[in-house]
Design an enzyme around this catalytic site. Structure first.
Site, PDB file in Angstrom:
ATOM      1  N   HIS A 101      46.838  42.314  43.288  1.00 34.97           N
ATOM      2  CA  HIS A 101      47.091  42.657  41.890  1.00 34.97           C
ATOM      3  C   HIS A 101      45.829  43.237  41.261  1.00 34.97           C
ATOM      4  CE1 HIS A 101      45.150  38.709  41.576  1.00 34.97           C
ATOM      5  NE2 HIS A 101      44.781  39.077  40.359  1.00 34.97           N
ATOM      6  N   HIS A 108      39.344  46.809  39.754  1.00 35.84           N
ATOM      7  CA  HIS A 108      39.303  46.728  41.210  1.00 35.84           C
ATOM      8  C   HIS A 108      40.428  45.822  41.693  1.00 35.84           C
ATOM      9  CE1 HIS A 108      37.092  43.174  39.806  1.00 35.84           C
ATOM     10  NE2 HIS A 108      37.659  42.586  40.844  1.00 35.84           N
TER      11      HIS A 108
END
Length: 201
Positions: free
Chosen positions: A132, A46
């Site tokens: 990220h 995620h």
């Protein structure tokens, strides 16, 4: 949900194929080094928008309402993932991660959510948002050259695009082998199929 109960929470967006599969391929490549790594499972990949930390269960409905309100005004958008980098000094990396190309919709979504969470009185981390995808956490460096060489060989890898179609409030449960994540609430973005909020106890 029990009165007085608290969760370790964060708000995130999910990752689709083919980015998810490319990340698993990179993890497999890194496992060939002498480093001891913790690699998130496919279902746990995620992009964290906000780390909330310890959150009273009683705050979940207010957070869910905030997410639903924000989602009403944000259409789905695409993210492009690529490039591998590290957090920590080059000789002792702590985290290996995949970058996200700068995206106006993502930055705006994160900013609006952060402002809303702060208005609710929930403290946030002071550090700057660096979008990220966590590829691996380094438990032990092993042969430094082995991991460094592997990261160098994949640092320019393009992983493709993923569509953001909903915001999720996640609960993180720390377990001996790896953290376990579960969705407490999902807010579909404007115009998506089944555009209705979803909460789980």
């Amino acid at each position: 949900m029990t009165t007085g109960e608290s969760y370790r929470c964060f708000i995130a967006v999910e990752i689709e194929e083919p980015v998810r599969q490319h990340m698993l391929d990179l993890q497999e490549h890194l496992r060939g080094t002498s480093a001891e790594l913790h690699c998130p499972a496919a279902d746990d990949l995620h992009l964290t928008l906000l780390f909330l930390g310890i959150t009273p269960a009683a705050d979940v409905p207010r957070l869910a309402a905030l997410m639903d309100g924000v989602a009403q005004f944000q259409s789905p958008f695409k993210l492009e993932a690529g490039g591998v980098d590290i957090f920590g000094p080059p000789s002792r990396p702590r985290v290996l991660w995949v970058g996200i190309r700068p995206n106006h919709a993502l930055a705006r979504l994160q900013r609006v959510l952060a402002e809303g969470v702060q208005r609710l009185g929930h403290p946030l981390e002071a550090r700057e948002f660096v979008p990220h995808l966590t590829l691996a956490r380094v438990r032990r460096i092993g042969n430094d050259r082995s991991l460094t060489s592997a990261v160098e060989s994949i640092k320019h890898t393009a992983l493709g695009t993923t569509t953001v179609s909903r915001i999720v409030l996640m609960r993180s449960m720390l377990e001996p082998i790896r953290p376990h994540y579960s969705v407490l609430h999902a807010s579909p973005l404007k115009g998506t199929p089944n555009h209705a909020p979803e909460s789980r106890s």
